[in-house]
Write an enzyme that holds these catalytic residues in place. Structure first.
Site, PDB file in Angstrom:
ATOM      1  N   VAL A 242      38.316  26.324  49.118  1.00 50.94           N
ATOM      2  CA  VAL A 242      37.179  27.240  49.008  1.00 50.94           C
ATOM      3  C   VAL A 242      36.238  26.656  47.964  1.00 50.94           C
ATOM      4  CG1 VAL A 242      38.219  29.374  49.829  1.00 50.94           C
ATOM      5  CG2 VAL A 242      38.575  28.704  47.466  1.00 50.94           C
TER       6      VAL A 242
ATOM      7  N   ARG B 158      36.683  12.404  40.241  1.00 52.44           N
ATOM      8  CA  ARG B 158      37.897  11.800  39.685  1.00 52.44           C
ATOM      9  C   ARG B 158      38.784  11.310  40.829  1.00 52.44           C
ATOM     10  NH1 ARG B 158      42.973  13.478  37.477  1.00 52.44           N
ATOM     11  NH2 ARG B 158      43.436  12.387  35.528  1.00 52.44           N
TER      12      ARG B 158
ATOM     13  N   HIS C  31      47.340  31.833  62.687  1.00 55.17           N
ATOM     14  CA  HIS C  31      46.035  32.231  63.207  1.00 55.17           C
ATOM     15  C   HIS C  31      45.815  33.737  63.122  1.00 55.17           C
ATOM     16  CE1 HIS C  31      44.107  28.545  64.688  1.00 55.17           C
ATOM     17  NE2 HIS C  31      45.347  28.081  64.773  1.00 55.17           N
TER      18      HIS C  31
ATOM     19  N   HIS D 207      46.780  22.814  54.149  1.00 54.79           N
ATOM     20  CA  HIS D 207      45.592  22.455  53.376  1.00 54.79           C
ATOM     21  C   HIS D 207      44.694  23.680  53.302  1.00 54.79           C
ATOM     22  CE1 HIS D 207      41.224  21.334  53.719  1.00 54.79           C
ATOM     23  NE2 HIS D 207      41.520  20.777  52.559  1.00 54.79           N
TER      24      HIS D 207
END
Length: 305
Positions: free
Chosen positions: A110, A261, A146, A107
């Site tokens: 921004v 929506r 990471h 996922h």
């Protein structure tokens, strides 16, 4: 703010294009279908969905730009001074659910908010991040994910990655289960601590880093054999994803409360999911290791270059 909003919108549309192209190339079979839509109260977007591919069972990469006369409660609850201001909200949000249980769900998001009122300075902020939800996890993948996140943050200060990594761990936590949704990554909101240009540069760094973080993991895992038992465990763990998105996720709540929506907002939900009453994995199994070792808010870069 008009020129700044236009610059953000141009970047986000290009980011959507680049991510879709990279994911299509990696899948090799499925193609994104685009649904351009308009919001009656103001704005619209481009919903792009993909599914039934060689890699991606269901996914979406959405762009939206909506505006209105007042912020919905989910956006103004923690900043009551913004109540009554007009707003513009722009963002790209994506979720990819691979078919193979050895390939994690990813996922990323921004976004940019601007709240304005006549006679007053506009209030603006950025938010976003990316996070990973594995089912059969690999330490190598967690470290890579990471490391890319850390390196994207590095030009903006040594404290940025640890702070936003911890925020991600805290945000993507299922309080009613007392467990993380995944192995984290980055999460931040209300970002305006630097000047606009620096904040915008940071958002671009995070948006651009997503493909670098995700595709190497996909490439390592997408040919790993799997069986029906592993698919069932994947569906069980996907239930946690659904629980978080419908109960806690601020983006979902904002979209629903602002008259967004519905099809685009709920695009993030996985195609197949299951719940079993008080189900627990066999002790010592791969499935048990997920929650016992990986879903523990670990410092994945401890001792890593």
């Amino acid at each position: 703010m008009t020129d700044r909003i236009a610059a953000v919108k141009t970047y986000l549309l290009d980011l959507q294009d680049r991510i879709c192209a990279a994911l299509e190339a990696e899948d090799g079979k499925a193609r994104f279908a685009e649904d351009a839509w308009e919001r009656p109260a103001g704005g619209g977007g481009r919903t792009r969905v993909i599914g039934d591919g060689a890699l991606i069972e269901k996914g979406g990469v959405n762009f939206s730009h909506v505006f209105g006369d007042s912020l919905p409660p989910s956006a103004s609850a923690h900043r009551p001074e913004l109540a009554g201001r007009g707003f513009q909200a722009l963002g790209v949000s994506l979720v990819i659910h691979p078919e193979n249980p050895h390939v994690p769900t990813s996922h990323a998001n921004v976004r940019f908010f601007c709240a304005e009122k006549a006679g007053e300075e506009p209030v603006w902020w950025f938010g976003g991040g990316f996070d990973l939800t594995p089912y059969y996890a690999s330490e190598e993948d967690c470290v890579h994910w990471h490391r890319v996140a850390r390196d994207a943050c590095a030009p903006f200060g040594a404290d940025v990655y640890p702070r936003y990594k911890e925020w991600c761990d805290r945000y993507f936590h299922l309080k009613h289960r007392n467990e993380p949704r995944g192995i984290g990554g980055l999460f931040f909101d209300d970002l305006n601590q630097w000047d606009f240009d620096t904040c915008f540069a940071f958002i671009r760094a995070i948006g651009d880093a997503y493909i670098d973080a995700y595709l190497p993991i996909v490439q390592r895992r997408k040919h790993t054999p799997f069986d029906e038992r592993q698919r069932e465990f994947q569906a069980y763990r996907r239930g946690r994803y659904v629980e978080f998105n419908l109960v806690f996720d601020r983006g979902t709540l904002f979209g629903l409360q602002s008259g967004g929506r519905t099809e685009s907002i709920l695009m993030s939900l996985p195609p197949q999911v299951r719940w079993g009453y008080d189900w627990k994995p066999e002790p010592g199994s791969e499935e048990a290791r997920l929650t016992e070792y990986f879903l523990t808010d670990r410092d994945w870069l401890a001792g890593q270059p």
